[in-house]
Design an enzyme around this catalytic site. Structure first.
Site, PDB file in Angstrom:
ATOM      1  CD  GLU A   1     -13.250  67.482  -8.915  1.00 22.99           C
ATOM      2  OE1 GLU A   1     -12.783  66.365  -8.626  1.00 22.99           O
ATOM      3  OE2 GLU A   1     -12.946  68.526  -8.323  1.00 22.99           O
TER       4      GLU A   1
ATOM      5  CE  LYS B   1      -2.594  63.844  -1.969  1.00 22.59           C
ATOM      6  NZ  LYS B   1      -3.622  64.820  -1.621  1.00 22.59           N
TER       7      LYS B   1
ATOM      8  N   PRO C   1      -7.393  68.963   9.198  1.00 22.07           N
ATOM      9  CG  PRO C   1      -9.657  69.461   8.822  1.00 22.07           C
ATOM     10  CD  PRO C   1      -8.606  69.403   9.915  1.00 22.07           C
TER      11      PRO C   1
ATOM     12  CE1 TYR D   1     -10.133  72.667  10.504  1.00 22.09           C
ATOM     13  CE2 TYR D   1      -9.438  74.173   8.768  1.00 22.09           C
ATOM     14  CZ  TYR D   1      -9.161  73.458   9.920  1.00 22.09           C
ATOM     15  OH  TYR D   1      -7.918  73.524  10.484  1.00 22.09           O
TER      16      TYR D   1
ATOM     17  CG  HIS E   1     -12.071  65.417   3.666  1.00 23.52           C
ATOM     18  ND1 HIS E   1     -12.123  66.611   4.356  1.00 23.52           N
ATOM     19  CD2 HIS E   1     -10.757  65.167   3.466  1.00 23.52           C
ATOM     20  CE1 HIS E   1     -10.906  67.067   4.557  1.00 23.52           C
ATOM     21  NE2 HIS E   1     -10.041  66.209   4.038  1.00 23.52           N
TER      22      HIS E   1
END
Lengths: 300, 300
Positions: A148, A170, A234, A237, A240
Site C-alpha cells: 500500500e 472503506k 479497536p 491492537y 491508530h
C-alpha cells in the site's frame, strides 16, 4: 497485450469462481452486503458496496441513462434508472483466503455493552488479547512500505512520534463526503487507549496536528470539518487514529465506541494514568470470545 | 406502437431536460443525493438513491460483471466492479413542479466543529442562550401532565431527583430495534452538561438507574442493550437524557455530540467542576446563530 490485461483477467476470474455464496449480513440503508463462500476450495469473504453518487457524473448520468416510470402521484414521479456501468460501480473487497475470524467478523451479530474497569482490563481483557496474538503483519507491511505504499497520503517517519496516514479501505477516495483516513503510529508498543499515558502526549498531539494539516493540504478540508477519534475496543491492537468527515456517519463513530482524540489528550493532561483506571464501556458482538470471558468472570 | 412506448419516452425526456442541477444534499453512506434544478423552466427536485444489493441477483452479478483490481495487500484485494445495468438500478424520484418548501426541505446545512473552552461558554454560548430564551413551555407541559400524559412510560415525581420517561417522537414504538426514549428531569435549573456539578450526581444516578429499570420492565431490554447519553449542545436547554438501543444508529449518537451518562457521572466524581472547565467540541449547522457568535469572537 497479455501483460497489461493480467490483473484484470485475474480479477475477473476471482468472482466467477466464487462458489456457494452465503450472505453473512447486509444493510439496505448502506447498500452493502457481506458474503461468505469458496474460491478454489478455500474460504473467502466478498464485500460489495455501492458507491456514493458523485456530483461530477450527474450530467452524463442524466443524459446517458434509461429511465422507466414506476408510479406517479400528483407532482411526485418514481422511476427506475439504469445507468452506464462505469458511472455506477460497486466497490468490491475480496478477502482470500479468509480465516474463520474474518467470516465471524462480518456475520450479523447482536451487540452487548460491556463495562470494563481498570482491573477488568488487567485480569480479563489483556490476557485475552495476549492469548489471541492476532497477526499485525499487514500493519507492519504498511509501516515498512511493503504494501500500500502508493496509497500513503502523508508520513512522518519519526520512529517515536511518527505515523503513516492513508485512506481507509472503506473509502473509495472519489469524493470527500465520506472521507475516511487512518493514521497508523510507527511506534509498535501501544495496543490501545488502555496503554496510553501522559508520555504519549507528544505522539498524540503530533498525529492530531500533522494529520489535520495533511488533510487540509490534500483534500482542502479544514479541521472544523473533521471527526478525529480512536476506537475502544479497536479492531486491531496497534495504535491508530480515525479521521472522518464531520457529517458523514461513519461506521463506528458512535459514542459507545469512539473517543475523540481531543478528549483523549485532555484526559491524559488532567491525569497521566487516566486510561489505567477509567471504567470504559464498549459494545461486543455476541460471538466475541472476550464477551465469554466477561461472562465467565461474572461481569455481565 | 407509440402508445406503449409513451411512459418510457416521456420519462427519458424528463431527466435529459433537467437543467442547472444543484446538489441540495447527499449521503455517501446511504448512496443518496438530492438535486434541485429546472425542467421546462419550472423548479424540480430529483432524488437518486442506489438500490440495496439483492441476494437473489448475486450469481448473475458475479458471472456477468467486470472487475478491475485497485489494490492488494496480503489477503485483502480491493476491486471496482461494473455490473449489468439491470442488476444495479438507481431509484429515482422526481418532484415536478416543486415548491420552494420542497427545495428547502432537502437542502443540507453544512456542519462545523466548534471548540468551546469554559471561558467561551461563559462569554459566548451562555449569553447567546439567554438572549434566545427559547420557550420551554412544551417541556413544562410534559412535566405538568398538560400534554403527552398518555405517552409517559415511567415517572419518578420527586422534584429534586425525579424525571419523566417517554418515547421520543422519532420512535414509532412498533419495534424495539430503534427504541428511543427521553428522560426529562423535573428539576428546571440545569440547562445542559455545562451546569452539572457533583451536586447533581444523585439526580443523574437516579435517572440512569430507574430509567434502565423502567425500560427493562416495559420493553424487556436489559441495560447491556442500551446507549444512555446526553447531547452537547442539546436541542433544548432543559436537562434530558437519551436512551437508545445499542446497535441502532440513532441520529445524534455520534461521538461529536453524544456524552455517555456513565462517563458524565465518572467525570463529575473525579472532578466536581469538570464541565465548568472542560473544553468541549460539538457540531453547529452553518445557519446556527451561535456559530456566528463564535466567528465574531474569532474562535472559528
Amino acid at each position: 497485450p497479455a501483460d497489461r490485461d493480467g490483473p484484470e483477467s485475474e480479477s475477473e476470474n476471482i468472482l466467477a469462481g466464487f462458489k456457494t455464496p452465503n450472505v453473512l449480513s447486509d444493510s439496505a440503508r448502506e447498500k452493502i452486503i457481506f458474503i461468505h463462500g469458496k474460491i478454489a476450495d478455500q474460504d473467502a469473504v466478498v464485500i460489495l458496496e455501492k458507491t456514493p453518487i458523485r456530483e461530477d457524473t450527474l450530467p452524463e448520468l442524466f443524459s446517458c441513462s434509461s429511465l422507466r416510470l414506476e408510479t406517479r402521484n400528483d407532482i411526485y414521479g418514481s422511476y427506475r434508472l439504469q445507468a452506464p456501468p462505469h458511472l455506477n460501480e460497486i466497490k468490491t473487497t475480496v478477502i482470500y483466503p479468509a480465516t474463520e475470524k474474518h467470516v465471524k467478523k462480518y456475520q450479523r451479530q447482536e451487540n452487548f455493552l460491556v463495562e470494563e474497569t481498570g482491573e477488568d482490563y488487567e485480569s480479563i481483557t489483556l490476557p485475552y488479547i495476549q492469548q489471541q496474538s492476532l497477526s499485525l503483519q499487514w500493519v507492519y507491511n504498511i509501516l515498512d512500505k511493503k504494501a500500500e505504499a502508493d496509497r500513503v497520503v502523508y508520513e512522518d517517519p519519526d520512529p517515536k512520534l511518527g505515523f503513516v496516514l492513508l485512506p481507509d479501505l472503506k473509502w473509495n477516495q472519489k469524493q470527500v463526503d465520506d472521507l475516511y483516513l487512518i493514521a497508523v503510529a510507527h511506534q509498535r508498543d501501544v495496543r490501545s487507549l488502555r496503554d496510553l499515558t501522559s508520555e504519549h502526549l507528544p505522539l498524540l498531539q503530533n498525529i492530531f496536528q500533522k494529520g489535520k494539516e495533511a488533510i487540509l493540504q490534500r483534500y482542502n478540508l479544514p479541521s472544523s470539518k473533521l471527526r478525529v477519534y480512536l476506537h475502544y475496543q479497536p479492531s486491531y491492537y496497534h495504535l491508530h487514529v480515525h479521521f472522518t468527515k464531520l457529517g458523514y456517519e461513519a461506521p463506528g463513530c458512535g459514542v459507545e465506541r469512539a473517543h475523540l482524540l481531543s478528549d483523549v489528550i485532555q484526559n491524559l493532561q488532567a491525569n497521566p494514568q487516566f486510561y489505567k483506571t477509567r471504567t470504559m464501556y464498549f459494545p461486543l458482538r455476541a460471538d466475541d470470545g472476550l464477551l465469554d470471558r466477561f461472562r465467565e468472570a461474572g461481569r455481565m
